[in-house]
Design a protein around this motif. Structure first.
Motif, PDB file in Angstrom:
ATOM      1  N   GLY A 156     -15.570  -8.260 -13.915  1.00  0.00           N
ATOM      2  CA  GLY A 156     -15.670  -6.810 -14.044  1.00  0.00           C
ATOM      3  C   GLY A 156     -14.858  -6.085 -12.987  1.00  0.00           C
ATOM      4  N   ALA A 157     -14.884  -6.602 -11.746  1.00  0.00           N
ATOM      5  CA  ALA A 157     -14.128  -5.966 -10.671  1.00  0.00           C
ATOM      6  C   ALA A 157     -12.629  -6.047 -10.930  1.00  0.00           C
ATOM      7  N   LEU A 158     -12.149  -7.200 -11.381  1.00  0.00           N
ATOM      8  CA  LEU A 158     -10.715  -7.360 -11.625  1.00  0.00           C
ATOM      9  C   LEU A 158     -10.256  -6.532 -12.823  1.00  0.00           C
ATOM     10  N   PHE A 208      -6.737  -3.399 -14.864  1.00  0.00           N
ATOM     11  CA  PHE A 208      -6.407  -2.967 -16.220  1.00  0.00           C
ATOM     12  C   PHE A 208      -7.012  -1.608 -16.590  1.00  0.00           C
ATOM     13  N   VAL A 209      -8.206  -1.365 -16.172  1.00  0.00           N
ATOM     14  CA  VAL A 209      -8.860  -0.114 -16.591  1.00  0.00           C
ATOM     15  C   VAL A 209      -8.133   1.125 -16.087  1.00  0.00           C
ATOM     16  N   PRO A 210      -7.603   1.175 -14.826  1.00  0.00           N
ATOM     17  CA  PRO A 210      -6.840   2.377 -14.419  1.00  0.00           C
ATOM     18  C   PRO A 210      -5.628   2.633 -15.303  1.00  0.00           C
ATOM     19  N   ARG A 211      -4.934   1.608 -15.732  1.00  0.00           N
ATOM     20  CA  ARG A 211      -3.777   1.772 -16.599  1.00  0.00           C
ATOM     21  C   ARG A 211      -4.203   2.241 -17.993  1.00  0.00           C
ATOM     22  N   ALA A 212      -5.319   1.685 -18.485  1.00  0.00           N
ATOM     23  CA  ALA A 212      -5.811   2.160 -19.770  1.00  0.00           C
ATOM     24  C   ALA A 212      -6.228   3.619 -19.674  1.00  0.00           C
ATOM     25  N   SER A 251      -6.676  -0.188  -5.673  1.00  0.00           N
ATOM     26  CA  SER A 251      -7.638  -0.672  -6.671  1.00  0.00           C
ATOM     27  C   SER A 251      -7.716  -2.196  -6.690  1.00  0.00           C
ATOM     28  N   LEU A 252      -6.564  -2.854  -6.604  1.00  0.00           N
ATOM     29  CA  LEU A 252      -6.565  -4.312  -6.665  1.00  0.00           C
ATOM     30  C   LEU A 252      -7.167  -4.922  -5.406  1.00  0.00           C
ATOM     31  N   THR A 253      -6.919  -4.271  -4.265  1.00  0.00           N
ATOM     32  CA  THR A 253      -7.506  -4.794  -3.028  1.00  0.00           C
ATOM     33  C   THR A 253      -9.021  -4.732  -3.071  1.00  0.00           C
ATOM     34  N   VAL A 254      -9.527  -3.613  -3.553  1.00  0.00           N
ATOM     35  CA  VAL A 254     -10.972  -3.491  -3.680  1.00  0.00           C
ATOM     36  C   VAL A 254     -11.514  -4.521  -4.663  1.00  0.00           C
ATOM     37  N   SER A 255     -10.804  -4.733  -5.771  1.00  0.00           N
ATOM     38  CA  SER A 255     -11.241  -5.710  -6.775  1.00  0.00           C
ATOM     39  C   SER A 255     -11.280  -7.114  -6.194  1.00  0.00           C
ATOM     40  N   THR A 296       0.817  -1.223   0.000  1.00  0.00           N
ATOM     41  CA  THR A 296       0.000   0.000   0.000  1.00  0.00           C
ATOM     42  C   THR A 296       0.851   1.273   0.000  1.00  0.00           C
ATOM     43  N   ASP A 297       2.118   1.166   0.402  1.00  0.00           N
ATOM     44  CA  ASP A 297       2.954   2.367   0.478  1.00  0.00           C
ATOM     45  C   ASP A 297       3.976   2.422  -0.640  1.00  0.00           C
ATOM     46  N   LEU A 298       3.798   1.667  -1.711  1.00  0.00           N
ATOM     47  CA  LEU A 298       4.744   1.663  -2.820  1.00  0.00           C
ATOM     48  C   LEU A 298       4.583   2.926  -3.661  1.00  0.00           C
ATOM     49  N   PRO A 299       5.501   3.188  -4.547  1.00  0.00           N
ATOM     50  CA  PRO A 299       5.377   4.376  -5.405  1.00  0.00           C
ATOM     51  C   PRO A 299       4.073   4.352  -6.187  1.00  0.00           C
ATOM     52  N   ALA A 300       3.603   5.537  -6.530  1.00  0.00           N
ATOM     53  CA  ALA A 300       2.291   5.663  -7.176  1.00  0.00           C
ATOM     54  C   ALA A 300       2.201   4.870  -8.457  1.00  0.00           C
ATOM     55  N   GLY A 301       3.238   4.809  -9.250  1.00  0.00           N
ATOM     56  CA  GLY A 301       3.174   4.087 -10.517  1.00  0.00           C
ATOM     57  C   GLY A 301       3.133   2.589 -10.340  1.00  0.00           C
TER      58      GLY A 301
END
Length: 715
Positions: free
Chosen positions: A678-680, A685-689, A638-642, A627-632
């Motif tokens: 849909g969640a995954l 992938f959708v945030p990166r797109a 997002s993945l935890t919620v998915s 959770t504390d890694l660099p933003a990129g």
């Protein structure tokens, strides 16, 4: 008595006998004359026993057998729906035989006999047995009483009925007393209720008119004889002798009731004509000249049995038992004040037996003028079985047939189970075909789910193209580089497994859908776990244990982990299908009116599902650790919620398996899988797109280096 070696040449003085007029006498004469095969034709003896040819081979009659009268009474009861009756008969051969035959017929039907009694003979209205008999009638509470008796015994019985003030009942009378003057002249009898009786079919009115004319002539002759006798002297005696030779019984005959005379005389008339026709045929008189040969009784008997002629539009012929083929008229008593009359309300015909009643002629002597009922228990409603409460099958309570059973009208006492593919609601008289239920391709719900699945697959294809076009960018590399295509491909295979949930389940669909989903999804989760572990090693574990990350890369750790994890899942699926393969199943227990077509759950498939859940939990733990890694490189949020959404959908599907069946269960599984996919896609992938398409300034090496430097300063 001269004994002869054979009766073929026996020449008695009389070759045929007509009479007698009582059953008791006929039983004696028929037994004696039968030995000599002398034809005997009775016009009044109706007891059924006389039809037995092995006992009375030469007996015939022009009055119908009581067997036909019993059938007529039985059909009358059925016509009016009377199933709760009392049987009474005179204490003689006529009454006892009639009661036996009637009781036997009723016992084999749906009519119950509440009480069976005998009317004593040679008694009067003071006889205590009669009073006790009438008291029983009131105790059993029936509305219909059948009186199979001769008129002599019936009169004192009805006198007691009138004395005890029994009214409103229906009395069904046998032929002997139905039109007897001695009965309808009982004082007060018009109050007892409705009287329906049996009478032999009346001859044509022309015959009755001729009989009346003849009787009037005889009455004049009797009066003339009487006046001559009063003059006295020998001449008077000679004149009286001439009169009595003309008719020796005129006085007694003219005193008899008109109706009785007409019918009885026609029976005698028919018997005489039957003998005449038999002689006519035996002597060959049809040729114009009669033979003068000897007439033997047995020869005449054969010819009489074969006669078939019409007498005043009444057909005269005998059946194999020597009984005339004649039915009955159904008559009803009518009263106008104290004036008595009878009317024919129906007929009973033989060969075949059938009863017809004219409703317009029926006049009920009841308070409301309606047909009375006589039942022990009211009829059950459709779909209710009878629960017998006593020895009488007509006394019962009604119980509705339970769900899944029906009442067959041939057996009103038990409910029958429906077939496996049939169902019936409670209280049903028939079974219905169950509705076969599965998630068909054509229904609206399927179209919605299929549309979502196709849109997801199009989204995966679009993401794959987008990532391929931007494969060298930092965003795609941080997402896994070439591994992204493996992840998208595994998700596409997972989505394609959902198509096996639609349509009627087949063996191939049941075998493929669970392994295809589990193995494909395991590949995706393994890739996510590998990617999360690599980023975690680079930013957290590389400083503390650099050799671990070097060994991970040098030993092809990502490839081995994905391959090993997928192989374990494949082995679990193979073991599940080998031990208890999933095959098409027809579930009859889910709903009573439906058959659920579904794939049988595999007992060993739980291990494959548990492995998928375990792998998902591992992915969640690794993603949460970053959770504390660099933003990129930070996919934790997002993945935890998915993954939480994925676990929630999986839990919902597992919990619904016990509550949902058939189409609903299949739709729930498809919807849960679509929610997971849909969640995954939306979390990984959708945030990166989004960054590639709308935030290109963040898709640069400089932006990622700045993020890494900021992370380093924080530490």
């Amino acid at each position: 008595v001269q004994l002869l070696p054979t009766f073929q040449r026996y020449e008695p003085q009389a070759v045929a006998v007509i009479g007698p007029d009582s059953t008791q006498l006929a039983l004696t004469t028929a037994a004696i004359l039968g030995i000599f095969l002398v034809p005997e034709i009775s016009y009044e003896a109706s007891v059924e026993t006389l039809s037995l040819k092995r006992l009375y081979p030469s007996f015939l009659r022009t009055i119908p057998s009581d067997r036909q009268q019993v059938k007529a009474i039985f059909l009358l009861l059925q016509h009016f729906g009377w199933t709760w009756v009392v049987l009474l008969g005179s204490d003689n051969t006529y009454g006892r035989a009639g009661l036996d035959a009637l009781h036997k017929l009723l016992s084999a039907s749906d009519v119950c006999v509440a009480y069976r009694g005998t009317i004593p003979t040679n008694s009067d209205a003071s006889n205590p047995e009669l009073h006790n008999l009438v008291r029983i009638l009131t105790d059993v509470r029936v509305n219909v009483t059948i009186v199979f008796s001769n008129s002599q015994s019936a009169r004192p019985f009805f006198e007691v009925v009138v004395q005890r003030n029994i009214t409103g009942m229906v009395w069904v009378g046998s032929e002997d007393w139905s039109l007897s003057q001695t009965i309808w002249q009982v004082p007060g009898i018009q109050t007892i209720g409705t009287v329906i009786g049996m009478t032999v079919e009346k001859p044509e009115s022309v015959m009755l008119e001729r009989f009346e004319s003849w009787k009037m002539v005889e009455e004049d002759a009797v009066a003339k004889c009487a006046s001559t006798a009063e003059a006295g002297g020998e001449s008077a005696g000679s004149a009286w002798l001439d009169c009595t030779q003309h008719c020796t019984g005129c006085c007694s005959l003219t005193a008899a009731p008109n109706t009785y005379d007409a019918q009885a005389s026609f029976n005698v008339y028919s018997a005489v004509y039957a003998v005449a026709h038999g002689l006519h045929n035996l002597l060959g008189c049809a040729s114009g000249a009669c033979s003068k040969g000897t007439v033997y009784p047995w020869q005449l008997l054969q010819k009489i049995r074969q006669v078939n002629f019409t007498l005043y539009k009444s057909r005269i012929s005998f059946d194999a038992s020597g009984d005339i083929r004649k039915g009955y008229d159904i008559v009803m008593w009518n009263w106008s004040g104290s004036s008595w009359a009878s009317h024919v309300i129906g007929t009973f015909h033989v060969n075949p037996d059938r009863l017809s009643i004219d409703p317009g002629k029926v006049l009920w002597h009841t308070k409301d003028g309606q047909a009375p009922t006589s039942v022990c228990s009211k009829a059950c409603q459709p779909g209710e079985r009878r629960l017998q409460q006593s020895r009488h099958r007509c006394c019962f309570s009604c119980v509705a047939c339970p769900l899944g059973t029906f009442l067959n009208r041939s057996d009103p006492y038990s409910c029958q189970a429906c077939g496996l593919d049939e169902w019936a609601p409670a209280g049903s008289e028939a079974c219905f075909n169950r509705t076969v239920e599965f998630l068909s391709w054509s229904e609206t719900l399927s179209w919605v789910l299929l549309t979502l699945a196709v849109l997801l697959m199009l989204l995966m294809a679009a993401l794959a193209v987008l990532f391929a076009l931007n494969a060298s960018t930092p965003v795609v590399k941080s997402a896994g580089g070439k591994m992204c295509f493996l992840m998208l491909g595994s998700l596409a295979c997972t989505c394609s497994s959902l198509f096996f949930y639609f349509g009627e389940p087949t063996r191939l669909a049941c075998l493929l859908r669970m392994p295809l989903f589990a193995i494909s999804f395991t590949v995706f989760l393994s890739c996510v776990a590998t990617r999360s572990f690599q980023i975690l090693c680079i930013f957290k574990l590389n400083v503390r244990c650099p050799a671990l990350y070097d060994a991970w890369l040098r030993r092809q750790g990502p490839v081995l982990f994905v391959a090993a994890s997928t192989a374990v899942q494949a082995m679990l699926c193979l073991a599940a299908e080998a031990t208890s393969p999933s095959v098409p199943l027809r579930d009859y227990g889910a709903q009573p009116d439906r058959v659920m077509l579904q794939c049988a759950p595999s007992a060993a498939a739980g291990a494959a599902t548990a492995y998928t859940v375990l792998l998902s939990v591992g992915c969640f733990a690794l993603s949460y650790a970053g959770t504390d890694l660099p933003a990129g490189y930070n996919e934790a949020k997002s993945l935890t919620v998915s993954l939480l959404l994925h676990l929630g959908c999986s839990a919902a599907v597992l919990c619904s398996q016990g509550a949902l069946r058939g189409r609903a269960e299949a739709a729930a599984k498809v919807l849960g899988a679509l929610g997971t996919l849909g969640a995954l896609l939306g979390g990984y992938f959708v945030p990166r797109a989004f960054v590639i398409l709308l935030r290109p300034q963040q898709n640069t090496v400089e932006h990622f280096q700045m993020a890494i430097q900021a992370y380093t300063r924080r530490r």
